[in-house]
Each structure stands twice: as C-alpha cells, then as structure tokens.
Design a protein around this motif. Structure first.
Motif, PDB file in Angstrom:
ATOM      1  N   HIS A 124       0.859  -1.190   0.000  1.00 59.14           N
ATOM      2  CA  HIS A 124       0.000   0.000   0.000  1.00 59.14           C
ATOM      3  C   HIS A 124       0.891   1.234   0.000  1.00 59.14           C
ATOM      4  CE1 HIS A 124      -2.909  -3.105   1.303  1.00 59.14           C
ATOM      5  NE2 HIS A 124      -3.703  -2.383   0.532  1.00 59.14           N
ATOM      6  N   VAL A 144      -7.592   0.038   9.790  1.00 62.25           N
ATOM      7  CA  VAL A 144      -7.218  -0.740   8.621  1.00 62.25           C
ATOM      8  C   VAL A 144      -5.749  -1.147   8.748  1.00 62.25           C
ATOM      9  CG1 VAL A 144      -7.023  -0.930   6.107  1.00 62.25           C
ATOM     10  CG2 VAL A 144      -8.864   0.438   7.116  1.00 62.25           C
ATOM     11  N   HIS A 148      -3.281  -0.227   6.763  1.00 59.74           N
ATOM     12  CA  HIS A 148      -2.550  -0.203   5.480  1.00 59.74           C
ATOM     13  C   HIS A 148      -1.638   1.012   5.398  1.00 59.74           C
ATOM     14  CE1 HIS A 148      -5.813   2.532   4.978  1.00 59.74           C
ATOM     15  NE2 HIS A 148      -5.477   2.860   3.751  1.00 59.74           N
ATOM     16  N   PHE A 188       0.037  -5.246   7.690  1.00 61.73           N
ATOM     17  CA  PHE A 188      -0.793  -4.523   8.663  1.00 61.73           C
ATOM     18  C   PHE A 188      -0.183  -4.706  10.062  1.00 61.73           C
ATOM     19  CE2 PHE A 188      -4.006  -3.899   5.506  1.00 61.73           C
ATOM     20  CZ  PHE A 188      -4.058  -5.059   4.758  1.00 61.73           C
ATOM     21  N   GLY A 214      -6.722  -4.745   9.823  1.00 65.16           N
ATOM     22  CA  GLY A 214      -6.744  -5.143   8.409  1.00 65.16           C
ATOM     23  C   GLY A 214      -8.135  -4.866   7.861  1.00 65.16           C
ATOM     24  N   ILE A 242     -10.662   4.037  -1.030  1.00 63.75           N
ATOM     25  CA  ILE A 242      -9.753   3.553  -2.073  1.00 63.75           C
ATOM     26  C   ILE A 242     -10.016   4.398  -3.313  1.00 63.75           C
ATOM     27  CG2 ILE A 242      -9.199   1.639  -3.611  1.00 63.75           C
ATOM     28  CD1 ILE A 242      -9.682  -0.257  -1.329  1.00 63.75           C
ATOM     29  N   HIS A 294      -3.153   3.180  -4.509  1.00 65.82           N
ATOM     30  CA  HIS A 294      -3.571   2.703  -3.180  1.00 65.82           C
ATOM     31  C   HIS A 294      -2.834   1.406  -2.850  1.00 65.82           C
ATOM     32  CE1 HIS A 294      -6.246   1.630   0.159  1.00 65.82           C
ATOM     33  NE2 HIS A 294      -6.244   0.427  -0.361  1.00 65.82           N
ATOM     34  N   MET A 328     -15.589  -0.963  -2.710  1.00 64.75           N
ATOM     35  CA  MET A 328     -14.548  -1.742  -3.371  1.00 64.75           C
ATOM     36  C   MET A 328     -14.787  -1.857  -4.875  1.00 64.75           C
ATOM     37  SD  MET A 328     -12.490  -2.442  -0.988  1.00 64.75           S
ATOM     38  CE  MET A 328     -11.388  -3.566  -1.799  1.00 64.75           C
ATOM     39  N   GLY A 334     -11.554  -2.805  -7.010  1.00 70.80           N
ATOM     40  CA  GLY A 334     -11.062  -4.150  -6.681  1.00 70.80           C
ATOM     41  C   GLY A 334     -12.021  -5.247  -7.090  1.00 70.80           C
ATOM     42  N   TYR A 365     -15.851  -8.836  -1.097  1.00 74.54           N
ATOM     43  CA  TYR A 365     -14.774  -9.765  -0.825  1.00 74.54           C
ATOM     44  C   TYR A 365     -15.217 -10.756   0.253  1.00 74.54           C
ATOM     45  CZ  TYR A 365     -11.314  -6.714  -3.212  1.00 74.54           C
ATOM     46  OH  TYR A 365     -10.585  -5.967  -4.127  1.00 74.54           O
ATOM     47  N   PHE A 414     -14.612  -9.590   3.776  1.00 71.77           N
ATOM     48  CA  PHE A 414     -15.437  -8.446   4.172  1.00 71.77           C
ATOM     49  C   PHE A 414     -16.907  -8.856   4.321  1.00 71.77           C
ATOM     50  CE2 PHE A 414     -12.198  -5.764   1.574  1.00 71.77           C
ATOM     51  CZ  PHE A 414     -11.247  -5.957   2.559  1.00 71.77           C
ATOM     52  N   ARG A 457     -12.099 -12.737  -3.935  1.00 70.60           N
ATOM     53  CA  ARG A 457     -11.055 -13.030  -2.947  1.00 70.60           C
ATOM     54  C   ARG A 457     -11.479 -14.176  -2.024  1.00 70.60           C
ATOM     55  NH1 ARG A 457     -10.604  -8.713  -6.288  1.00 70.60           N
ATOM     56  NH2 ARG A 457      -8.712  -7.442  -5.943  1.00 70.60           N
ATOM     57  N   ASP A 465      -1.957 -10.109   1.554  1.00 64.27           N
ATOM     58  CA  ASP A 465      -2.691  -9.359   2.581  1.00 64.27           C
ATOM     59  C   ASP A 465      -2.835 -10.141   3.874  1.00 64.27           C
ATOM     60  OD1 ASP A 465      -4.984  -7.250   0.652  1.00 64.27           O
ATOM     61  OD2 ASP A 465      -3.107  -6.805   1.666  1.00 64.27           O
ATOM     62  N   HIS A 489      -7.388 -10.886   5.417  1.00 67.50           N
ATOM     63  CA  HIS A 489      -8.045 -10.799   4.114  1.00 67.50           C
ATOM     64  C   HIS A 489      -8.228 -12.159   3.462  1.00 67.50           C
ATOM     65  CE1 HIS A 489      -7.094  -6.650   4.828  1.00 67.50           C
ATOM     66  NE2 HIS A 489      -7.666  -6.279   3.710  1.00 67.50           N
ATOM     67  N   ARG A 512      -8.952 -14.499  -5.937  1.00 69.10           N
ATOM     68  CA  ARG A 512      -8.220 -13.378  -6.524  1.00 69.10           C
ATOM     69  C   ARG A 512      -7.354 -13.947  -7.644  1.00 69.10           C
ATOM     70  NH1 ARG A 512      -3.698  -9.799  -6.101  1.00 69.10           N
ATOM     71  NH2 ARG A 512      -4.360  -7.674  -5.572  1.00 69.10           N
TER      72      ARG A 512
HETATM   73  C1  LIG Z   1      -6.174  -2.513   2.760  1.00 70.25           C
HETATM   74  C2  LIG Z   1      -7.302  -3.213   2.143  1.00 70.25           C
HETATM   75  O1  LIG Z   1      -8.099  -3.860   2.774  1.00 70.25           O
HETATM   76  C3  LIG Z   1      -7.441  -3.238   0.683  1.00 70.25           C
HETATM   77  O2  LIG Z   1      -6.618  -2.308   0.057  1.00 70.25           O
HETATM   78  C4  LIG Z   1      -7.094  -4.631   0.219  1.00 70.25           C
HETATM   79  O3  LIG Z   1      -5.710  -4.833   0.477  1.00 70.25           O
HETATM   80  C5  LIG Z   1      -7.386  -4.752  -1.253  1.00 70.25           C
HETATM   81  O4  LIG Z   1      -7.115  -6.057  -1.629  1.00 70.25           O
HETATM   82  P1  LIG Z   1      -6.908  -6.371  -3.196  1.00 70.25           P
HETATM   83  O5  LIG Z   1      -5.553  -5.852  -3.539  1.00 70.25           O
HETATM   84  O6  LIG Z   1      -7.036  -7.877  -3.264  1.00 70.25           O
HETATM   85  O7  LIG Z   1      -7.994  -5.661  -3.918  1.00 70.25           O
END
Ligand SMILES: CC(=O)[C@@H](O)[C@H](O)COP(=O)(O)O
Ligand SMILES: Cc1ncc(C[n+]2csc(CCOP(=O)(O)OP(=O)(O)O)c2C)c(N)n1
Ligand SMILES: [Mg+2]
Length: 638
Positions: free
Chosen positions: A48, A77, A79, A106, A120, A184, A298, A345, A348, A391, A394, A419, A426, A430, A476
């Motif tokens: 990140h 978070v 990051h 993290f 995270g 993001i 990001h 998201m 992503g 995700y 999440f 994911r 991550d 994650h 992913r």
């Molecule tokens: C910090 C966070 O939760 C997101 O930035 C996550 O790392 C995104 O994951 P991807 O890179 O798999 O989209």
C-alpha cells in the motif's frame, strides 16, 4: 551505497524514543527521508503506497509526542502503518513486506509491542482504543489511547457505534481523523460532505488563522480553550457531528505540518476526556503520480518510480474479477432490474466499466458491508435484482444481515464473493478461508464454486436468475484460462460434472482445485468430479461415487471445518452409506501472508501434496497398484 548513507536520519532510529528529543526541524527533515525511503521500498516490494505517503508527518508527530508503546496507537485498517513500522525498528524488514515469513502488511500484535492491536478490516480502531482507554482506567493506569482512522473507515457503522459510546464514557481517548477525502476510490456519503463543509466553512479558515496565532505563541491548552471560547462566542459556528456526540473537536489542521501537529498534539496530550483531532492530509503526498491518482497507487505491485505504474498490458486470460465485471455489464444490458452494490470496493471488484455504463444502477455505500447487504434485501423486496460485489473476508462483517435480512426472508440477492479462498500478501485478515463453511449452514442459500472462468460467468447467470439468495465464490487472480463463452447461459442447479472416470478413488473438487484434482486423477487413474455446487449438493453423484469407489477425496480452497467436504460426509451419513473419506482443504489455523501459490502449497492443496495425501490414505498395498497405474479407461471429457 548503503542504506545508512542515503537515509542518515532513518539510520539513527531504532525506536520512537530516538526521535523524542528531536527539534521540529529535524522531524521535518526526517519526514522527507521517510517519504523517499517509502517510495523506494514499496515500489520494489509492492504494497500500500498512497496512504502511507499521506501519513508520514502524522506518524512522526504522534510517536514524537506520545510515549509509545505505553501510550497506545491503534491504526485503522493499518494499510497506512508503514511509517509506524519504520519508526518502531522495522525499517530493515520493509524489504520483506508482505512476503512469506516477512513483515506483515498490517499491524500485528505478535510482530511488535508497538502494534497494540491487529487490524486489516476497517473501522475497528475507535472501539479498540476506547477499550484500551477504559482498561487503563479500570487498572488505575494513566496512559493515552489513540485511534488513527481515515475518512473512509469513518463511514462504517462500527465507527459510529464506538463514537456513540466514547462520547458518553468520557474516557481518555484521542481519535485522530485522517481526512484525505479518499477511500480507495473517492470517498462517498453524507459524512464526507460534512467533513468537506468543515474545511470550506468560516470555521476552518478562522480556526486555521486562530490556531496559527494561538499555536505560534503556544499558550497552554486551557488558555487556548478560553481564547477559543471567546473567539467562538463572537461567531455562530456550526458545531461538528463529533461535538454533538460529546467529543472535544479540534481542527481541521494541516496533517503535513510537523510543527503544527506537534504543538497541537502536545496540547491535546494535557487534556482529558474524548477528543477528536481532525487532520487534513493528501493521499499520495510527495509523489506526483500518487497525488494525482491515489486510487491507482492505493495498492501497488512493484514498479519503477521514475516511470510510474504503466497501464495494464492487457492480453492473456481475464482474472475472475474481470470475468465478473464483464458479466455484470452484460447482465445489466439484458435485464434492467439489475442493480450493483459495492461497499467501497468498486475497482477491486472489477466494476469500473459498469459504473461508467450504468451509473443509475450502481451504489457505492462506503465501507458499510452490513448496510450494503440489507440495502440489497430492501431492493429485492421491490422486485429489483441486486448484485452485491463483496470480498469473502469483508462479507464476514455482514453475516447477520445475510442471515436475518436476506436468507430468512428468502430474498433473491446475488453475492459475487471475490477473494475467496487463499488470497496471499494481505495475510490472515483478508483470507477468504471460511465462506463455504459460514454460508453452507444458512438455509435457502445456493452456493457455487467455479472451476474456471467460463463456469464463473455461467454461475453468475445461474444465481441471478434464481428467486432465492445465491453466492458465487471465486479467488483473486487468474483461472486456468477457459475463456468465458458469450451469452448468459445458466447451469443446471445442483448438478455436478464427471470429468474423468477411474477406479478405486473418486476426487470431488469444489471450485478451482479441480485443476489439481485432474492432474492427480491422471497420475492415480482416479475418477474426478467437478462438483460445482456446494449447496444444493449433487447427492446422487455423491452416492454413486460412494457405491463405485473405495475412497472419496474432497478438495476445496476453504477450511476443512464445516466446508464442502463436510457436506459430502453429511450426505453419506444421512443415507447411512459407509465409505472411506479424505477431506483436503485449508487447515484449522489462520493463513499467514505470502503468495497464493506458497500458501496453497503450505496447506497441502498443490498437486503433489494432494497426490501424496491420497497415496498415504490408500496405504502401501494400494499404492503398489496405484504406482503401476490403477487400471482405468478415460471416457473422455463429459
Ligand atoms: C487494505 C485493504 O483492505 C485493501 O486495500 C485490500 O488490500 C485490497 O485487496 P486487493 O488488492 O485484493 O484488492
Ligand atoms: C471491512 C473492510 N472493508 C473494506 C476494506 C478495504 N479497504 C481497505 S483501505 C480502504 C479505504 C480506507 O479509506 P480511509 O480510511 O480513508 O484510509 P486512506 O486509504 O484514505 O488513508 C478500504 C475500503 C477493509 N480493509 N475492511
Ligand atoms: Mg481516506
């Protein structure tokens, strides 16, 4: 050139104590070095970037003023915690960032005493820091607890649950709101507008002037408050949401002005009770491409900072995420009832094209998974066909909403669960390790696990057409390269597909492990079945396999506990069928961080590990036969 040469100030720091006596000029010089080091390091390792470039000065000021680790810093978070890690003795480890056995991406309690809370998933910091503040108070300890939370993370309900409590508790808690007007992608919601009004209204300009005057000759906070009170009395100043909730609000202040931050934090340090310091930063600060496009920067792979991230080379087979994004547009084109929902998201999840083409049928609700799911339920009540892109890890945040608001009412919401399974760099927060287990036990749910890109598309079409809740879970990254056919052709619900007939062993693959299962089936002469549906399970196919084979092997990119293999075992037990079973999947522990391939191998889900696990279960006698190749005839791809 050694790192010491190019980063002389950083080379003097092994702990935040080392900067406690520094002047603000030295701290400002440190910020410049830190920023250069971050760019050099993260552009090499990936990770990140933009958020970390934005928290350099804030992190330095916090560790300079607060007596860490006795005073607690909880990063939301996390990051954006690389400067924090660098100051707390982990600069040399940054070269191993997010790599197997290396530095986590993290904060993690078991990585450093300065990482007082593992994060995270967003929006946990205020609750955790408040808990620490109340814990300290109960133990008669005097320490400060600080939550550093971004404007994006502040959009989650959990953050407001914590603020609601903090404003009532009068605990010694400092909430630093790091407002860069970005999640993001661009931040969304009414709170985001409220924060913007605080920056643009008369209050900010007068506070900026006022706080500059005050801070320049540094009266103690009480004097500052008296003067501010006088100052404010003469103005009709709108109070902030945070003050209405009982927190002492300060700011907005410039989050890149080390001097101003140090002065403000020193004053705040002398105060008691819940405080919110509103800090304004620029995500990507100090690296022009990231400043201009903080969304792209990001999360980054390795890149040449002199060139910046080059546009996607395109070509090759699509990722599962891209397959979803394309299906979403095609399905929306075909059915105007569709609405797509994302909890912050969209990029992503592969929704960029959809957002451009169907802006009126799109909702980014902010980091609000619980709201996203019940919003979809409400829409489904009205005949709309909502697709929630979320995700796997999440989705855990909205579990009760999925059960209570969607499944219990049997509402047709489609969950595109990205994911899923092993994720990789991550790390454990994650990892999509659990979704088959936590979805399978919910009545009314249809759960699909595609083995390739074409199946992913067809399963999305299948789920969309159902009049009940459905989930398609995919990993992913790229699949085996089975390009999606055009059209929106569903699959027959609950039907598996025999991919190879053999003898002795039947391997039942759920999703992407089919590729490994086919390789092992070739080596052992085993039957291989692409199960496709976790729920409803193709029970007929399971019972047939049990009748015709000595050993059933289930393989899934999910924990074994409660996973698809358990569904097979339950099916056999309910029919009173006894057959040898071997369940292969993720072990009962949290995933670490590393590449997806490394972690799959560690979990025994690579081809060789699957083969050896089966041979071991068959025992030496059977292996002799297997070694000669169990006699089987391939009836071809069915
Ligand atoms: C910090 C966070 O939760 C997101 O930035 C996550 O790392 C995104 O994951 P991807 O890179 O798999 O989209
Ligand atoms: C529960 C949860 N949902 C989504 C995410 C993905 N995510 C990581 S960072 C981020 C944006 C955070 O924005 P903000 O808090 O403003 O931090 P910034 O990147 O701007 O510094 C999101 C959505 C997450 N980590 N946790
Ligand atoms: Mg932000």
């Amino acid at each position: 050139m050694t790192q010491t040469d190019s980063y002389p100030l950083l080379s003097r720091i092994h702990s935040p104590e080392d900067i406690r006596g520094w002047s603000t000029d030295e701290l400002s010089s440190l910020a410049e070095e830190m920023r250069a080091f971050l760019l050099e390091s993260v552009s090499r390792t990936g990770g990140h970037l933009a958020a970390n470039l934005g928290t350099v000065e804030l992190t330095i000021a916090l560790h300079h003023v607060f007596n860490t680790p006795e005073d607690r810093l909880v990063w939301d978070v996390g990051h954006q915690s690389y400067p924090h890690k660098i100051l707390s003795g982990r600069r040399d480890a940054m070269k191993s960032l997010r790599q197997k056995g290396g530095l986590a991406g993290f904060p993690k309690r078991d990585e450093s005493c300065f990482d007082c809370f593992g994060v995270g998933h967003s929006s946990t910091s205020i609750s955790a820091a408040l808990g620490m503040a109340l814990g300290a108070r109960q133990q008669g300890e005097r320490r400060k607890s600080v939550a550093i939370i971004g404007d994006g993370a502040m959009t989650a309900g959990m953050a407001f649950e914590a603020l609601n409590h903090a404003g009532d508790e009068k605990a010694d808690l400092v909430v630093v709101l790091n407002d860069n007007n970005m999640s993001i992608s661009a931040n969304v919601g009414a709170l985001n507008r409220h924060l913007a009004s605080l920056l643009s209204g008369p209050m900010y300009s007068s506070m900026r002037e006022g706080s500059k005057r005050v801070l320049n000759h540094m009266p103690p906070m009480r004097e500052f408050m008296r003067r501010a009170e006088e100052h404010v009395k003469g103005m009709i100043v709108p109070s902030t949401l945070f003050e209405e909730l009982g927190l002492n609000y300060f700011g907005p202040v410039d989050g890149h002005d080390v001097n101003g931050l140090v002065k403000m934090l020193r004053n705040i340090y002398t105060m008691e009770g819940p405080i919110l310091l509103h800090v304004v930063t620029h995500k990507g600060r100090g690296y022009a491409p990231a400043e201009e496009d903080p969304c792209t920067y990001h999360g980054v792979g390795s890149f040449d900072p002199n060139q910046g991230i080059q546009g996607g080379k395109g070509g090759g087979s699509p990722t599962y995420t891209q397959v979803f994004g394309q299906w979403l547009c095609d399905q929306a084109e075909a059915d105007e009832r569709m609405v797509a929902i994302t909890p912050a998201m969209s990029e992503g999840s592969g929704m960029t094209a959809y957002v451009e083409r169907f802006p009126d049928r799109y909702h980014d609700v902010g980091i609000a998974e619980q709201h996203a799911i019940t919003l979809a339920a409400g829409m489904a009540c009205e005949g709309v066909k909502p697709v929630v892109a979320i995700y796997s890890s999440f989705l855990q945040r909205g579990y009760d909403q999925l059960i209570h608001d969607v499944a219990l009412q049997n509402l047709p919401v489609l969950f595109a669960v990205d994911r899923a399974g092993v994720v990789g760099p991550d790390g454990p927060t994650h990892a999509g390790s659990f979704d088959i287990s936590f979805l399978r036990c919910i009545p009314n749910m249809v759960i699909m696990a595609p083995a390739d890109e074409n199946e992913c598309r067809r399963m999305l079409s299948t789920g969309f057409l159902l009049d009940q809740p459905a989930a398609v879970r995919y990993p992913r990254g790229k699949g085996p390269g089975v390009l999606p056919e055009a059209g929106l052709i569903p699959l027959p619900v609950g039907q598996a597909e025999v991919r190879r007939r053999g003898k002795g062993v039947a391997i039942l693959a759920f999703g992407t492990p089919l590729a490994q299962a086919l390789d092992v089936g070739e080596r052992l002469g085993a039957t291989v079945i692409n199960m496709r549906f976790v729920k409803p399970l193709d029970e007929q196919r399971v019972l047939e396999a049990a009748r015709e084979h000595d050993l059933l092997v289930t393989v899934e990119d999910n924990v074994v506990a409660g996973g698809a293999g358990s569904a097979v075992a339950e099916c056999l037990a309910s029919h009173d069928i006894a057959v040898r079973l071997l369940h292969l999947g993720l072990p009962d522990r949290f995933q670490s961080h590393g590449t997806r391939e490394e972690l799959l191998t560690d979990a025994g889900l690579d081809t060789d590990s699957i083969e050896s696990a089966i041979r071991k279960r068959l025992g030496p006698q059977a292996c002799a036969g297997a070694a000669g190749g169990v006699i089987s005839e391939q009836i071809g791809q069915v």
